[in-house]
Design a protein around this motif. Sequence first.
Motif, short mmCIF file in Angstrom:
data_model
loop_
_atom_site.label_atom_id
_atom_site.label_comp_id
_atom_site.label_asym_id
_atom_site.label_seq_id
_atom_site.Cartn_x
_atom_site.Cartn_y
_atom_site.Cartn_z
N MET A 146 0.85 -1.21 0.00
CA MET A 146 0.00 0.00 0.00
C MET A 146 0.88 1.24 0.00
N SER A 147 0.58 2.11 -0.95
CA SER A 147 1.43 3.29 -1.06
C SER A 147 1.11 4.31 0.03
N VAL A 148 1.99 5.24 0.12
CA VAL A 148 1.78 6.30 1.12
C VAL A 148 0.49 7.05 0.82
N ASP A 149 0.26 7.26 -0.48
CA ASP A 149 -0.94 7.97 -0.89
C ASP A 149 -2.20 7.26 -0.40
N ALA A 150 -2.24 5.97 -0.70
CA ALA A 150 -3.40 5.18 -0.30
C ALA A 150 -3.58 5.25 1.22
N ASP A 151 -2.45 5.15 1.90
CA ASP A 151 -2.49 5.22 3.35
C ASP A 151 -3.12 6.52 3.81
N THR A 152 -2.67 7.57 3.21
CA THR A 152 -3.16 8.90 3.59
C THR A 152 -4.65 9.01 3.32
N LYS A 175 -10.26 9.29 5.06
CA LYS A 175 -11.66 8.83 5.10
C LYS A 175 -12.10 8.53 6.53
N ARG A 176 -11.27 7.82 7.21
CA ARG A 176 -11.57 7.45 8.59
C ARG A 176 -11.84 8.68 9.46
N GLU A 177 -10.88 9.58 9.40
CA GLU A 177 -10.99 10.74 10.29
C GLU A 177 -12.13 11.65 9.90
N GLU A 178 -12.43 11.60 8.61
CA GLU A 178 -13.57 12.38 8.14
C GLU A 178 -14.85 11.85 8.77
N THR A 179 -15.04 10.55 8.68
CA THR A 179 -16.21 9.92 9.28
C THR A 179 -16.25 10.22 10.77
#
Lengths: 208, 208, 208, 208
Positions: free
Chosen positions: A1-7, A12-16
């Motif tokens: 998993m790339s850094v981008d995907a991680d970010t 998404k998580r923190e948004e929710t």
Amino acid sequence: MSVDADTKARGKREETKASNRQAIIDAARRVFAELGYGATTVRDIIRATELASGTFYNYFKSKEEVFQALQDETALRVRPRLRAERVRAKNFEEFISGSFRTFFDFVKNDHTTFATMRRNPEMQRVRIDTPEVVAGFDELRVDLEIAIGSGVMPDVDPDLLMASIVGVAFEVANHMLARDELSVDEAAKFATALFLGGVRALPKRRRG
Amino acid sequence: MSVDADTKARGKREETKASNRQAIIDAARRVFAELGYGATTVRDIIRATELASGTFYNYFKSKEEVFQALQDETALRVRPRLRAERVRAKNFEEFISGSFRTFFDFVKNDHTTFATMRRNPEMQRVRIDTPEVVAGFDELRVDLEIAIGSGVMPDVDPDLLMASIVGVAFEVANHMLARDELSVDEAAKFATALFLGGVRALPKRRRG
Amino acid sequence: MSVDADTKARGKREETKASNRQAIIDAARRVFAELGYGATTVRDIIRATELASGTFYNYFKSKEEVFQALQDETALRVRPRLRAERVRAKNFEEFISGSFRTFFDFVKNDHTTFATMRRNPEMQRVRIDTPEVVAGFDELRVDLEIAIGSGVMPDVDPDLLMASIVGVAFEVANHMLARDELSVDEAAKFATALFLGGVRALPKRRRG
Amino acid sequence: MSVDADTKARGKREETKASNRQAIIDAARRVFAELGYGATTVRDIIRATELASGTFYNYFKSKEEVFQALQDETALRVRPRLRAERVRAKNFEEFISGSFRTFFDFVKNDHTTFATMRRNPEMQRVRIDTPEVVAGFDELRVDLEIAIGSGVMPDVDPDLLMASIVGVAFEVANHMLARDELSVDEAAKFATALFLGGVRALPKRRRG
DNA sequence: CATGAATGAGAGTTCATTCAT
DNA sequence: GATGAATGAACTCTCATTCAT
């Protein structure tokens, strides 16, 4: 998993997470306004969201805590406006008049929040001041002290003056909401005149 | 058993009946003052009396009702004093000054009741106005209208004036309790001066 | 209301109270036996009575408390029998043999209670010794010390002997319940023989 | 990144995988020992690791399963030692004495595990035997049967003898932990003597 | 495979109120 | 009218488990 995907994932998580927290606060605001603080239960609040009951406890420990968050959020929304108004004021009249006008304006347009403080089904008026709200009072007192120090205002007891302003602000706001025909402008004019006329007559402070 | 004893017994019983009601109210006053309104349960109140839980319901239907009775009792204790003060007043200064002095005096000496409005376990200030208290506000408004009608006072909005007086009264009373060195006299002088000076400056009422 | 009526009233009340308490304990005994201690909930217990959920809390604070009451009740039922047996014993053989026989007899006939200590749905054996049960162990130790003091028994470590007797008693009882063909008599004979033969061989106590 | 690094990473990952499982078991051992089995939750266990809650379920299905794994691990650590001791035994005395000594030794040095069986917050002693532990009992029974078959031991009931040995082992171990001055040696000597003396006196088996 | 927030069943508990005594 | 145990609805909160990231 790339850094981008991680970010992105994190994003998404923190948004929710943030939006859930806000959803709970908003639901709480509505429910408190409808049922009053005392009659509201945590269940009432979650029922007013689309979340599961347990989720509430991921964000707040209790009704008290969400109420406080709600009051604090409100206080933090008004306080900067009030401060800005007082800082901008070039004389005592602008200081007082700007403060009342801003406060009444907020109350009129953020009806729900202020209503929380006022009604419950037993027809009792309830007002609860959280630390953040009290901090707003304190800010006013400090600004009054500054105004006194700079000679813009006579040397009256800043504590009592602050208390009086707060008392008038809340009570007049209450009446404004109860009497629809009373405008923000009229309310602000009344309160401003009272204090402009009154402050001159106030006893000077004893030097202790 | 003699007739005397019987009579005494009867008397005793009715006395008990009345005193039970009072015992509950007194217990409620203490418990509300300690725990705050929201956290207090009917159980807490009866536990603070020597009565059984069922007995509570011979006198009151609920916590709300006993709270109301308590507030009413308080209001009925203050309101006549305030009315008397206002009736006796020969001018506006006496009207205002007498009102504040009487109210602050009451607050200082009937600490417990007023405390109910202020404390709760989370350090938040809470204020609850029951209908009887609100009725006291109304009485003040009516007296203000009379004073305006008789020309003792300028023709200002009696609603807003009443609201302002009430707001200042409660907030300054609060500060008086928080700041021990502030006397009833000083508090009353401050509030009185504010209104004496202020009322003159207030806008005259629109004729609608 | 006459004194008689009063007494009767009191009588009825306390009767119900006692029988409710007993109903809860009995239900708990059944449920613990069926589900095991860990898996049993307070709700399971009240569901097994005809009482309302809240009633449980008029008698016990928690599952732990009712369990303890249950264990204690059991212990208080067996202990006097065991003591009587030991007191009646004219020699060490009667002491040991009477104890085991009485205990195994009780286990066989009070199946349910003992089962509580043994099974839960995960096939784990669970044994919980409440203070009252431990007190029963202590009684045995004291009687052993008396027997040693009077020369009826050799001077072995009474603590370890008591522990051994208890250990054998519980484990053999367990096997007796698991193996239906094993009678109380056989179990008692086995355990008795073990200790009669074993005690003679035990090391004498160091004098400290 | 070189092949070496890649390999290392792979190795590291598998290592992590195995070590995660072990980390959970170790955490469980500590938490069970502290809180007792009943009061421990899966959350408590993961909180005691550095892993996330979901990760638990990659390794175990439930609290029961990790507890069982823990007990099994323990049993698997003791059982081979006990078996070895019994196989090496040249006579009954060595058989018994070696078994007790090994068990008490283990208990003294693996305090934590055994403590799980004893403590819970209410000061009650709790003992839970998982299938793997019970399997250890079975092994003992089989070895006893072999010993009987080869004439090393009299023909007594192997079930009951096994039960007695287990009962004495656990109870004496308990007392050993409670009484610090009691050494492994003394405990083993006591238990051994009891059984050496006792077994001779035991009734011979009925032939069924 | 790790993460950790969401889920929701259900446990424990409280409490206003009733009602037999 | 006093009593206080019984009631059961409703609340708070936990927790094993799932699942999107």
